[in-house]
Design a protein around this motif. Structure first.
Motif, PDB file in Angstrom:
ATOM      1  N   LEU A   1       0.828  -1.205   0.000  1.00  0.00           N
ATOM      2  CA  LEU A   1       0.000   0.000   0.000  1.00  0.00           C
ATOM      3  C   LEU A   1       0.861   1.253   0.000  1.00  0.00           C
ATOM      4  O   LEU A   1       0.563   2.237  -0.695  1.00  0.00           O
ATOM      5  CB  LEU A   1      -0.935   0.003   1.213  1.00  0.00           C
ATOM      6  CG  LEU A   1      -2.102  -0.986   1.191  1.00  0.00           C
ATOM      7  CD1 LEU A   1      -2.861  -0.947   2.514  1.00  0.00           C
ATOM      8  CD2 LEU A   1      -3.042  -0.683   0.025  1.00  0.00           C
ATOM      9  N   VAL A   2       1.942   1.238   0.762  1.00  0.00           N
ATOM     10  CA  VAL A   2       2.857   2.386   0.773  1.00  0.00           C
ATOM     11  C   VAL A   2       3.579   2.492  -0.565  1.00  0.00           C
ATOM     12  O   VAL A   2       3.774   3.597  -1.104  1.00  0.00           O
ATOM     13  CB  VAL A   2       3.854   2.260   1.940  1.00  0.00           C
ATOM     14  CG1 VAL A   2       4.814   3.435   1.954  1.00  0.00           C
ATOM     15  CG2 VAL A   2       3.105   2.170   3.264  1.00  0.00           C
ATOM     16  N   LEU A   3       3.991   1.360  -1.119  1.00  0.00           N
ATOM     17  CA  LEU A   3       4.617   1.385  -2.442  1.00  0.00           C
ATOM     18  C   LEU A   3       3.646   1.917  -3.495  1.00  0.00           C
ATOM     19  O   LEU A   3       4.055   2.639  -4.421  1.00  0.00           O
ATOM     20  CB  LEU A   3       5.076  -0.016  -2.824  1.00  0.00           C
ATOM     21  CG  LEU A   3       6.356  -0.525  -2.159  1.00  0.00           C
ATOM     22  CD1 LEU A   3       6.605  -1.974  -2.536  1.00  0.00           C
ATOM     23  CD2 LEU A   3       7.550   0.336  -2.554  1.00  0.00           C
ATOM     24  N   LYS A   4       2.380   1.583  -3.353  1.00  0.00           N
ATOM     25  CA  LYS A   4       1.373   2.094  -4.282  1.00  0.00           C
ATOM     26  C   LYS A   4       1.268   3.604  -4.192  1.00  0.00           C
ATOM     27  O   LYS A   4       1.078   4.291  -5.204  1.00  0.00           O
ATOM     28  CB  LYS A   4       0.024   1.433  -3.988  1.00  0.00           C
ATOM     29  CG  LYS A   4      -1.080   1.833  -4.936  1.00  0.00           C
ATOM     30  CD  LYS A   4      -2.384   1.129  -4.581  1.00  0.00           C
ATOM     31  CE  LYS A   4      -3.505   1.560  -5.521  1.00  0.00           C
ATOM     32  NZ  LYS A   4      -4.785   0.888  -5.171  1.00  0.00           N
ATOM     33  N   ALA A   5       1.402   4.127  -2.978  1.00  0.00           N
ATOM     34  CA  ALA A   5       1.354   5.579  -2.805  1.00  0.00           C
ATOM     35  C   ALA A   5       2.501   6.254  -3.547  1.00  0.00           C
ATOM     36  O   ALA A   5       2.317   7.271  -4.226  1.00  0.00           O
ATOM     37  CB  ALA A   5       1.401   5.930  -1.322  1.00  0.00           C
ATOM     38  N   TRP A   6       3.712   5.708  -3.438  1.00  0.00           N
ATOM     39  CA  TRP A   6       4.865   6.306  -4.111  1.00  0.00           C
ATOM     40  C   TRP A   6       4.812   6.102  -5.621  1.00  0.00           C
ATOM     41  O   TRP A   6       5.318   6.948  -6.387  1.00  0.00           O
ATOM     42  CB  TRP A   6       6.164   5.720  -3.564  1.00  0.00           C
ATOM     43  CG  TRP A   6       6.502   6.160  -2.179  1.00  0.00           C
ATOM     44  CD1 TRP A   6       6.622   5.374  -1.068  1.00  0.00           C
ATOM     45  CD2 TRP A   6       6.762   7.499  -1.744  1.00  0.00           C
ATOM     46  NE1 TRP A   6       6.937   6.130   0.024  1.00  0.00           N
ATOM     47  CE2 TRP A   6       7.034   7.450  -0.367  1.00  0.00           C
ATOM     48  CE3 TRP A   6       6.794   8.737  -2.379  1.00  0.00           C
ATOM     49  CZ2 TRP A   6       7.340   8.585   0.383  1.00  0.00           C
ATOM     50  CZ3 TRP A   6       7.080   9.871  -1.645  1.00  0.00           C
ATOM     51  CH2 TRP A   6       7.355   9.788  -0.282  1.00  0.00           C
TER      52      TRP A   6
ATOM     53  N   ILE B   1      11.696   1.238   0.465  1.00  0.00           N
ATOM     54  CA  ILE B   1      10.686   0.339   1.022  1.00  0.00           C
ATOM     55  C   ILE B   1      10.960  -1.096   0.592  1.00  0.00           C
ATOM     56  O   ILE B   1      10.857  -2.042   1.389  1.00  0.00           O
ATOM     57  CB  ILE B   1       9.280   0.782   0.574  1.00  0.00           C
ATOM     58  CG1 ILE B   1       8.951   2.167   1.140  1.00  0.00           C
ATOM     59  CG2 ILE B   1       8.234  -0.220   1.027  1.00  0.00           C
ATOM     60  CD1 ILE B   1       8.859   2.227   2.637  1.00  0.00           C
ATOM     61  N   LEU B   2      11.348  -1.289  -0.672  1.00  0.00           N
ATOM     62  CA  LEU B   2      11.676  -2.632  -1.147  1.00  0.00           C
ATOM     63  C   LEU B   2      12.887  -3.197  -0.406  1.00  0.00           C
ATOM     64  O   LEU B   2      12.896  -4.379  -0.016  1.00  0.00           O
ATOM     65  CB  LEU B   2      11.947  -2.593  -2.649  1.00  0.00           C
ATOM     66  CG  LEU B   2      12.416  -3.905  -3.296  1.00  0.00           C
ATOM     67  CD1 LEU B   2      11.378  -5.002  -3.128  1.00  0.00           C
ATOM     68  CD2 LEU B   2      12.733  -3.684  -4.779  1.00  0.00           C
ATOM     69  N   ASP B   3      13.908  -2.372  -0.185  1.00  0.00           N
ATOM     70  CA  ASP B   3      15.084  -2.829   0.558  1.00  0.00           C
ATOM     71  C   ASP B   3      14.718  -3.214   1.987  1.00  0.00           C
ATOM     72  O   ASP B   3      15.229  -4.210   2.526  1.00  0.00           O
ATOM     73  CB  ASP B   3      16.156  -1.734   0.567  1.00  0.00           C
ATOM     74  CG  ASP B   3      16.716  -1.458  -0.821  1.00  0.00           C
ATOM     75  OD1 ASP B   3      16.580  -2.349  -1.685  1.00  0.00           O
ATOM     76  OD2 ASP B   3      17.262  -0.365  -1.043  1.00  0.00           O
ATOM     77  N   LEU B   4      13.828  -2.424   2.616  1.00  0.00           N
ATOM     78  CA  LEU B   4      13.396  -2.749   3.972  1.00  0.00           C
ATOM     79  C   LEU B   4      12.629  -4.068   4.003  1.00  0.00           C
ATOM     80  O   LEU B   4      12.805  -4.885   4.915  1.00  0.00           O
ATOM     81  CB  LEU B   4      12.537  -1.613   4.526  1.00  0.00           C
ATOM     82  CG  LEU B   4      11.947  -1.821   5.927  1.00  0.00           C
ATOM     83  CD1 LEU B   4      13.059  -2.022   6.957  1.00  0.00           C
ATOM     84  CD2 LEU B   4      11.063  -0.647   6.317  1.00  0.00           C
ATOM     85  N   MET B   5      11.785  -4.297   3.006  1.00  0.00           N
ATOM     86  CA  MET B   5      11.048  -5.561   2.938  1.00  0.00           C
ATOM     87  C   MET B   5      12.001  -6.747   2.804  1.00  0.00           C
ATOM     88  O   MET B   5      11.826  -7.780   3.465  1.00  0.00           O
ATOM     89  CB  MET B   5      10.070  -5.536   1.767  1.00  0.00           C
ATOM     90  CG  MET B   5       8.930  -4.547   1.897  1.00  0.00           C
ATOM     91  SD  MET B   5       7.811  -4.582   0.475  1.00  0.00           S
ATOM     92  CE  MET B   5       7.077  -6.195   0.675  1.00  0.00           C
TER      93      MET B   5
ATOM     94  N   LYS C   1       6.192  -4.855  -9.248  1.00  0.00           N
ATOM     95  CA  LYS C   1       5.440  -4.075 -10.225  1.00  0.00           C
ATOM     96  C   LYS C   1       5.290  -2.624  -9.774  1.00  0.00           C
ATOM     97  O   LYS C   1       5.420  -1.689 -10.579  1.00  0.00           O
ATOM     98  CB  LYS C   1       4.055  -4.695 -10.442  1.00  0.00           C
ATOM     99  CG  LYS C   1       4.029  -5.886 -11.365  1.00  0.00           C
ATOM    100  CD  LYS C   1       2.591  -6.352 -11.575  1.00  0.00           C
ATOM    101  CE  LYS C   1       2.549  -7.574 -12.482  1.00  0.00           C
ATOM    102  NZ  LYS C   1       1.156  -8.047 -12.698  1.00  0.00           N
ATOM    103  N   LEU C   2       5.022  -2.445  -8.485  1.00  0.00           N
ATOM    104  CA  LEU C   2       4.862  -1.086  -7.970  1.00  0.00           C
ATOM    105  C   LEU C   2       6.167  -0.312  -8.027  1.00  0.00           C
ATOM    106  O   LEU C   2       6.174   0.888  -8.324  1.00  0.00           O
ATOM    107  CB  LEU C   2       4.326  -1.143  -6.539  1.00  0.00           C
ATOM    108  CG  LEU C   2       2.895  -1.678  -6.393  1.00  0.00           C
ATOM    109  CD1 LEU C   2       2.537  -1.867  -4.933  1.00  0.00           C
ATOM    110  CD2 LEU C   2       1.899  -0.738  -7.060  1.00  0.00           C
ATOM    111  N   VAL C   3       7.283  -0.971  -7.777  1.00  0.00           N
ATOM    112  CA  VAL C   3       8.573  -0.302  -7.905  1.00  0.00           C
ATOM    113  C   VAL C   3       8.844   0.043  -9.370  1.00  0.00           C
ATOM    114  O   VAL C   3       9.390   1.111  -9.689  1.00  0.00           O
ATOM    115  CB  VAL C   3       9.692  -1.183  -7.320  1.00  0.00           C
ATOM    116  CG1 VAL C   3      11.051  -0.512  -7.499  1.00  0.00           C
ATOM    117  CG2 VAL C   3       9.443  -1.442  -5.839  1.00  0.00           C
ATOM    118  N   LEU C   4       8.468  -0.860 -10.270  1.00  0.00           N
ATOM    119  CA  LEU C   4       8.603  -0.562 -11.700  1.00  0.00           C
ATOM    120  C   LEU C   4       7.774   0.665 -12.078  1.00  0.00           C
ATOM    121  O   LEU C   4       8.239   1.545 -12.817  1.00  0.00           O
ATOM    122  CB  LEU C   4       8.150  -1.769 -12.525  1.00  0.00           C
ATOM    123  CG  LEU C   4       9.103  -2.957 -12.634  1.00  0.00           C
ATOM    124  CD1 LEU C   4       8.400  -4.130 -13.305  1.00  0.00           C
ATOM    125  CD2 LEU C   4      10.349  -2.583 -13.409  1.00  0.00           C
TER     126      LEU C   4
END
Length: 537
Positions: free
Chosen positions: A153-158, A175-179, A209-212
């Motif tokens: 959800l946070v990745l979707k926001a960014w 966020i991806l690195d933290l995950m 996908k969200l990071v992409l």
């Protein structure tokens, strides 16, 4: 209610206010600050207590408000305690708009709430460890621990910020690195099921996908498309490494995100970014990704990556937007690859002497699709025709007026016109698409821009116009989705019995025929034909 009210930052602010109100009503008695509140548990147990869903709902509200605020350029925003006036004017390419800044602040609030949620989980975990050390046997259930869905959800926001920046993409990468770090830490003591580690936080395909999307929407940096392609290649490498406990094998949508990022960079034609050959290089990268998709589809019959109509359409648009000398030829090649893929999918060409691999033959014998749902439409042929019709500057510089230069320019223009004419013939012979008024409008424009101003050109224009009003337009929406729609103006729509002749075709005809006598004669022939065929369409 506030989360789904579609009120943007106002709704998210109200939702978080309710969350903090519930937090204030429930203080942990073991917390040092709660010692000043007498008999807190005597009445707080009857009041609603924030749980995992409460925090996830507020984070979702901020995630939706990030996309909402960044897509509404007018109004006022007070995110972060300071008012931001969002102007409705057009901002410069290198200036971040106020709406984008408001969306950035909303995404930041979602991330702050996620970090607050993770901090509470870690504090309660440490508290339970201390209680267990003192002889208590109660075990922490980790009910407040954020999972993959909350992180997404946070990745979707960014990623959904309109006009995103490099900063928003970098925040998504963090966020991806933290995950990944939390997944590695939690996997040490996490339970297993059928050989897979069950961890609450684990990046999945939606995460990548969200990071992409975050890098693809980073409109204010030239490296966004390249970073998106790097993540795509990294994702494919991870999927080949083995079963990581989550489905992360990229699909066609992942390729489309990277391809669209390159294509949009071509369309914007950035200048002054240090990439002089950016449009050409970007178009080639889109074509390389399409080649990669076709190769992956041919390797295995069960591959998740299979080109579809959208795949070829993105590559076609990238070359058209590049305005390069080779754009018509490259666009023609992509269109005919699309046609061949459709024919192969329908069983045409497999037994016509075409050499295919074993996987393709096996897939066809089993009745499976070879290359996904590929079906060229009328607009794809029109795209190639328009690409040719606007390529008048292709060839030798027009300032050189010697005979050799003029001859080279005419030869180059004739080759481009032959490409447009081949597209028209292929469209006329097609079983799944039919010409529309935009087809003939583009062909007449191609005659004017690419052929020498002679009587032969006038004859060719008249032949195309006659073919236009003798061609019955398709009544289906698939071949021409814009025809017959409610948004089409009545003055542009073709009159009854006119075939594929509308106001745009007549405008191009008047521009192409300098002789008023020829224009009047052709119009009279058209009107006679139209009156005879009224009611047949």
């Amino acid at each position: 209610a506030w989360c789904y009210s579609n009120k943007g930052e106002l709704a998210a602010e109200r939702a978080e206010r309710l969350l903090h109100w519930m937090e204030d009503l429930h203080h942990n008695p073991s917390h040092p600050e709660s010692s000043n509140i007498p008999a807190a548990e005597s009445w707080s147990s009857y009041l609603p207590k924030p749980n995992f869903q409460s925090y996830a709902t507020v984070i979702n509200a901020w995630s939706q408000s990030a996309a909402y605020e960044s897509s509404h350029p007018t109004g006022m925003s007070s995110v972060g305690g300071t008012e931001i006036k969002k102007s409705g004017g057009r901002a410069k390419n290198n200036v971040v708009s106020a709406a984008t800044k408001a969306g950035f602040e909303c995404a930041k609030r979602a991330e702050d709430l996620l970090m607050h949620m993770q901090h509470m989980h870690e504090q309660r975990q440490l508290h339970m460890m201390a209680e267990d050390y003192n002889g208590h046997s109660e075990q922490y259930s980790s009910g407040i621990q954020p999972d993959t869905r909350v992180f997404n959800l946070v990745l979707k926001a960014w990623s959904k910020i309109h006009g995103g920046t490099k900063a928003s993409a970098i925040r998504a990468m963090r966020i991806l690195d933290l995950m990944q770090e939390l997944h590695h830490t939690q996997s040490i003591n996490a339970p297993e099921w059928q050989g897979m580690v069950l961890s609450k936080v684990q990046p999945n395909l939606q995460t990548y996908k969200l990071v992409l999307y975050a890098w693809a929407h980073a409109a204010h940096t030239a490296e966004g498309p390249d970073r998106a392609e790097e993540i795509l290649r990294h994702l494919l490498s991870l999927s080949k490494a083995g079963n990581l406990g989550a489905e992360i094998a990229p699909n066609a949508e992942c390729f489309h995100i990277a391809m669209k990022a390159h294509a949009e960079s071509v369309r914007k034609r950035r200048k002054g970014d240090g990439y002089g050959s950016a449009p050409l290089e970007r178009a080639r990268k889109v074509g390389a990704l399409l080649d990669w998709m076709e190769l992956l589809a041919l390797r295995t019959a069960t591959s998740r990556v299979r080109p579809c109509s959208e795949s070829y359409r993105i590559a076609l648009s990238a070359w058209v937007w590049s305005h390069h000398v080779d754009a018509p030829k490259e666009a023609e090649g992509i269109l005919y690859r699309m046609i061949r893929a459709c024919d192969a999918n329908n069983g045409v060409g497999i037994d016509d002497g075409v050499v295919v691999d074993d996987a393709t033959a096996t897939a066809k014998a089993a009745g499976r699709a070879i290359s996904g749902p590929v079906r060229p439409e009328t607009r794809d042929f029109n795209t190639l025709i328009n690409c040719c019709s606007f390529a008048r500057k292709v060839g030798t510089d027009a300032s050189e007026e010697d005979d050799d230069s003029l001859l080279q320019r005419q030869v180059a223009h004739r080759e481009i016109f032959d490409i447009a004419e081949g597209a028209l013939n292929a469209l006329l012979a097609s079983e799944y698409a039919q010409p529309d008024p935009a087809t003939f409008s583009g062909m007449i424009r191609a005659c004017v821009n690419l052929l020498p101003n002679t009587d032969d050109r006038d004859d060719r224009v008249i032949e195309l116009f006659r073919l236009a009003y003798c061609t019955v337009p398709s009544s289906g929406a698939s071949s021409s989705p814009r025809m017959g729609s409610s948004t089409t103006s009545e003055r542009i729509r073709a009159p009854p019995g006119a075939g594929c002749v509308d106001a745009n075709v007549l405008r191009q005809l008047r521009h192409a025929l300098p002789s008023t006598e020829d224009y009047i004669r052709v119009r009279e022939e058209f009107e006679k034909h139209r009156r005879r065929h009224v009611g047949e369409e």
